[in-house]
Design a protein around this motif. Structure first.
Motif, PDB file in Angstrom:
ATOM      1  N   VAL A   1      22.660  12.966  -5.949  1.00 33.26           N
ATOM      2  CA  VAL A   1      23.313  14.281  -5.957  1.00 33.26           C
ATOM      3  C   VAL A   1      24.480  14.217  -6.945  1.00 33.26           C
ATOM      4  O   VAL A   1      25.431  13.461  -6.732  1.00 33.26           O
ATOM      5  CB  VAL A   1      23.829  14.674  -4.558  1.00 33.26           C
ATOM      6  N   LEU A   2      24.403  14.997  -8.016  1.00 31.73           N
ATOM      7  CA  LEU A   2      25.426  14.966  -9.055  1.00 31.73           C
ATOM      8  C   LEU A   2      25.836  16.382  -9.438  1.00 31.73           C
ATOM      9  O   LEU A   2      25.011  17.301  -9.447  1.00 31.73           O
ATOM     10  CB  LEU A   2      24.902  14.239 -10.299  1.00 31.73           C
ATOM     11  N   VAL A   3      27.116  16.528  -9.780  1.00 31.89           N
ATOM     12  CA  VAL A   3      27.662  17.820 -10.185  1.00 31.89           C
ATOM     13  C   VAL A   3      28.495  17.625 -11.441  1.00 31.89           C
ATOM     14  O   VAL A   3      29.241  16.645 -11.552  1.00 31.89           O
ATOM     15  CB  VAL A   3      28.540  18.434  -9.070  1.00 31.89           C
ATOM     16  N   ASP A   4      28.366  18.559 -12.396  1.00 31.75           N
ATOM     17  CA  ASP A   4      29.188  18.512 -13.606  1.00 31.75           C
ATOM     18  C   ASP A   4      29.358  19.930 -14.129  1.00 31.75           C
ATOM     19  O   ASP A   4      28.369  20.641 -14.345  1.00 31.75           O
ATOM     20  CB  ASP A   4      28.532  17.639 -14.681  1.00 31.75           C
ATOM     21  N   ALA A   5      30.578  20.325 -14.348  1.00 29.54           N
ATOM     22  CA  ALA A   5      30.861  21.697 -14.791  1.00 29.54           C
ATOM     23  C   ALA A   5      30.346  21.975 -16.194  1.00 29.54           C
ATOM     24  O   ALA A   5      30.188  23.138 -16.583  1.00 29.54           O
ATOM     25  CB  ALA A   5      32.373  21.948 -14.730  1.00 29.54           C
ATOM     26  N   GLN A   6      30.088  20.921 -16.984  1.00 30.77           N
ATOM     27  CA  GLN A   6      29.642  21.109 -18.364  1.00 30.77           C
ATOM     28  C   GLN A   6      28.136  21.320 -18.475  1.00 30.77           C
ATOM     29  O   GLN A   6      27.643  21.706 -19.533  1.00 30.77           O
ATOM     30  CB  GLN A   6      30.059  19.897 -19.213  1.00 30.77           C
ATOM     31  N   TRP A   7      27.405  21.067 -17.411  1.00 32.37           N
ATOM     32  CA  TRP A   7      25.947  21.164 -17.505  1.00 32.37           C
ATOM     33  C   TRP A   7      25.482  22.604 -17.468  1.00 32.37           C
ATOM     34  O   TRP A   7      26.008  23.420 -16.702  1.00 32.37           O
ATOM     35  CB  TRP A   7      25.292  20.392 -16.366  1.00 32.37           C
ATOM     36  N   SER A   8      24.469  22.903 -18.256  1.00 28.83           N
ATOM     37  CA  SER A   8      23.867  24.231 -18.235  1.00 28.83           C
ATOM     38  C   SER A   8      22.849  24.307 -17.108  1.00 28.83           C
ATOM     39  O   SER A   8      21.932  23.484 -17.025  1.00 28.83           O
ATOM     40  CB  SER A   8      23.176  24.525 -19.570  1.00 28.83           C
ATOM     41  N   VAL A   9      23.006  25.297 -16.241  1.00 27.94           N
ATOM     42  CA  VAL A   9      22.122  25.414 -15.086  1.00 27.94           C
ATOM     43  C   VAL A   9      20.669  25.632 -15.510  1.00 27.94           C
ATOM     44  O   VAL A   9      19.739  25.311 -14.780  1.00 27.94           O
ATOM     45  CB  VAL A   9      22.610  26.559 -14.165  1.00 27.94           C
ATOM     46  N   GLY A  10      20.475  26.143 -16.726  1.00 24.89           N
ATOM     47  CA  GLY A  10      19.131  26.468 -17.176  1.00 24.89           C
ATOM     48  C   GLY A  10      18.194  25.291 -17.301  1.00 24.89           C
ATOM     49  O   GLY A  10      16.975  25.445 -17.166  1.00 24.89           O
ATOM     50  N   VAL A  11      18.719  24.084 -17.589  1.00 27.86           N
ATOM     51  CA  VAL A  11      17.840  22.922 -17.792  1.00 27.86           C
ATOM     52  C   VAL A  11      17.915  21.924 -16.643  1.00 27.86           C
ATOM     53  O   VAL A  11      17.276  20.869 -16.709  1.00 27.86           O
ATOM     54  CB  VAL A  11      18.176  22.199 -19.117  1.00 27.86           C
ATOM     55  N   LEU A  12      18.684  22.225 -15.607  1.00 24.94           N
ATOM     56  CA  LEU A  12      18.896  21.234 -14.553  1.00 24.94           C
ATOM     57  C   LEU A  12      17.618  20.900 -13.790  1.00 24.94           C
ATOM     58  O   LEU A  12      17.429  19.758 -13.362  1.00 24.94           O
ATOM     59  CB  LEU A  12      19.989  21.703 -13.593  1.00 24.94           C
TER      60      LEU A  12
END
Length: 710
Positions: A358-369
């Motif tokens: 389980v990982l979270v990062d504000a810089q990641w684009s939700v579109g490719v997660l």
């Protein structure tokens, strides 16, 4: 990485009539998949021989049709509420085009699809307000919402719609809530028994069945308008990875036949763009679907995709196809970047005690997660949840592997979630960031108590073949059994005692030379008789393959390159011939199980893997010394499948004994290796490293999640 075992099917002798009809290899596959009776074989091979199930068999279909007829008769306004993936986009297009024969589009018929980058799946209060505002500008009231590929769990928004006097019909195929939502009708095959021929319908297939039932009420309508929707149905079915059996297979077969005819302008241009003929499911899964999905992953808004699939304007269609290509190119680059960042975070985890990543990062684009989470599952063998973060809310995607029901694991944590939905293997969710630690611990605890140990990746082999078998005749036998997909997978083929004659890797660029670092290794494979075939291995370096001197057993898929008209293989997995972990049959006979003690199976498996890990490390050392490149410690650990720092350190400490100098940067993160005084190859037997890996693997996978102490 995760250890892979191979499973061979139980030996079966197909009946002579079946071999004569479809060929020996295809007959074997049909028998292994339980399709033996003549009538079942006929229905499997040809849609014309299959009796499709009536649309009325879907739960609450009569109520849904009655409410739509009321809207038509009363002059009411209908809004289609779609979803932003390929299944949801095609489902929206099916209803938009199908209902468009009854209502004027843009006058009494509208559609709404959430913006992927700003909103979540499903009907929302915010979206209802936005839709009503749009209609009020045209002096229209919103009377009826028909969802497609979503809505089963949108309870808050459905209640809000009811308060406003808006009726809702839900058409969906996702997991159901505990209580029926307060709707005019909910048409969802999940209410049916799992063995029902409609149970596995995707969102677009349910939408099509709704149109089929509506057209049944108006026999004077031209049925050809309904038939023309089938190419859209095939795209959504294949893209959504549903189980292609029974009516799903029938609809996919008929849809692919219409797709091949290229009568729909937007689809025709999409196929031309990705250089596909449109006569096989792979043309959808590797051509059309990624381009449709890329639009929402990069730009969020997919309304233009519905327009692309339904327009008759050539100039507009060309412009929209060009936009999908740009989006797909950007998606590839973004996916690779995020995957690298996720790998760096995973390197900081203790995977020996991590059941769910389980990982979270504000810089990641939700579109490719979702795509990246799927890559992580394949690479590390763990269910994975990846989320981006905005205003204290984490929103993302979850992916799992066969045998681990991630939906059920999440279902027990509603108190920590703002929302979630999906399937056992995939879903979306949102939660307050402050709940991250509690959610992670709760999921991990439930995982270990329910599943007990980490899963080993298993490849189910379908057939054992030789290199001379890999030809046009075999391909044509397999083609009879298409469409391949969930429930009817593409055949996995075992090749024994082969050798890599040539191997090299390169980075693949985009169609217009864009710098997209997609890695592919090309190779030539040979057998003892001198037969050869070319192949490729995506996402891997050449040094990861065994040395050219040794013989290997491989699992491959047969691929036809239509553009250049040749056959080659795509590598799925490889082991040294003496070390292949092939467990005799999928359903072992009692004597086969008792003949080998479980402890011996475990020791043999881990020992073989430990030797292979040492050879991989030597191959990487050879490559780095030749190229002068450096490699991050996390990347090296990932390639070796070692997530314990001390075991990796032992391997690096052993390399100087064999003539390699190992250097680290000031932070100890980057590793460079150069050859100094190599010793003879035959003496390369790092017993200390092999012993450490062997012990780590055994404890890690079979005994206890605790790993070697530092």
């Amino acid at each position: 990485m995760v250890t892979t075992t191979w499973q061979m099917p139980e030996p079966i002798q197909p009946p002579d009539w079946l071999q004569q009809q479809v060929g020996n290899f295809a007959a074997l596959l049909l028998c292994q998949r339980g399709i033996v009776e003549p009538d079942r074989v006929a229905a499997f091979l040809s849609a014309a021989a299959y009796q499709p199930t009536a649309a009325a068999a879907l739960p609450e279909m009569p109520q849904a049709i009655a409410r739509i007829k009321l809207a038509l008769q009363a002059g009411q306004t209908i809004a289609i509420w779609g979803d932003f993936d390929a299944d949801g986009i095609t489902a929206t297009a099916v209803l938009w085009e199908g209902l468009g024969h009854f209502l004027v589009r843009g006058d009494r018929l509208f559609f709404y699809i959430p913006d992927r980058l700003k909103e979540s799946h499903g009907i929302s209060v915010k979206g209802i307000d936005q839709l009503r505002s749009q209609l009020q500008q045209q002096d229209r009231n919103l009377d009826l919402i028909i969802s497609c590929d979503n809505g089963s769990t949108s309870l808050e928004a459905i209640n809000y719609a009811n308060e406003l006097g808006i009726d809702v019909i839900v058409t969906d195929h996702h997991t159901l809530p505990d209580l029926r939502p307060p709707v005019a009708a909910i048409v969802n095959p999940r209410y049916l028994p799992e063995e029902h021929p409609l149970f596995h319908l995707s969102g677009v297939a349910v939408a099509y069945k709704l149109m089929e039932a509506l057209y049944d009420q108006f026999p004077e309508r031209d049925r050809d308008s309904l038939e023309k929707l089938l190419d859209l149905v095939a795209i959504g079915l294949v893209a959504d990875l549903v189980n292609l059996k029974d009516d799903c297979r029938y609809l996919a077969q008929r849809g692919i036949e219409r797709l091949r005819q290229k009568q729909r302008l937007g689809v025709k241009l999409l196929l031309e763009q990705c250089k596909q003929a449109g006569d096989r499911p792979i043309d959808i899964s590797f051509g059309i679907a990624p381009r449709l999905n890329a639009v929402s992953r990069i730009w969020g808004d997919v309304r233009k995709c519905v327009e692309l699939l339904t327009t008759d304007d050539p100039n507009l269609a060309k412009q929209l196809v060009a936009q999908t290509e740009i989006a797909n190119t950007e998606r590839k680059a973004l996916q690779r970047l995020v995957f690298k960042q996720v790998q760096a975070k995973i390197a900081q985890l203790d995977l020996s005690t991590t059941g769910i990543i389980v990982l979270v990062d504000a810089q990641w684009s939700v579109g490719v997660l979702g795509l990246v989470a799927g890559q992580v599952v394949a690479e590390y063998g763990r269910p994975t949840i990846l989320s981006t973060l905005e205003d204290g809310i984490a929103r993302g995607s979850a992916r799992s592997l066969s045998g681990i029901n991630l939906y059920e694991l999440l279902k027990g944590q509603e108190h920590l979630l703002l929302g979630f939905g999906g399937h056992p293997l995939a879903g979306g969710l949102s939660f307050k960031f402050e709940n991250l630690r509690l959610l992670t611990e709760a999921l991990d605890q439930r995982f270990w108590s329910q599943y007990g140990q980490l899963q080993m990746r298993t490849i189910a082999i379908d057939l054992e073949v030789t290199i001379p078998d890999l030809n046009r005749e075999l391909f044509n036998q397999f083609k009879q059994l298409e469409p391949f997909g969930m429930g009817n997978p593409s055949p996995k083929l075992l090749l024994r005692n082969c050798r890599f004659i040539r191997k090299s890797h390169k980075k693949i660029r985009g169609s217009k030379g864009q710098k997209i670092e997609y890695l592919k290794t090309d190779f030539t494979l040979g057998d003892r008789q001198g037969n050869q075939i070319t192949g490729d291995w995506w996402g891997h370096y050449a040094y990861e393959l065994p040395d050219t001197e040794g013989e290997c057993d491989l699992v491959v898929e047969l691929i036809y390159n239509a553009r250049d008209d040749f056959y080659h293989v795509r590598l799925m997995d490889v082991h040294r011939s003496a070390e292949s972990q092939i467990y005799d049959i999928v359903t072992p006979k009692p004597q086969a199980v008792s003949a080998i003690a479980p402890s011996k199976l475990r020791l043999d498996s881990t020992t073989a893997k430990a030797h292979e890990t040492w050879r991989t490390l030597l191959g990487i050392a050879k490559y780095l010394s030749r190229t002068g490149e450096s490699v991050p410690r996390s990347r090296l650990a990932a390639k070796l499948g070692i997530d314990h720092p001390r075991v990796l350190a032992i391997g690096l400490e052993e390399l100087p004994r064999y003539g390699y100098a190992v250097q680290h940067d000031d932070h100890g993160d980057l590793i460079s290796i150069r050859a100094v005084n190599l010793v003879p190859h035959k003496s390369w037997q790092s017993s200390l490293f092999i012993q450490s890996v062997n012990e780590w693997l055994f404890q890690h996978q079979f005994v206890n999640p605790e790993i070697l102490a530092d």
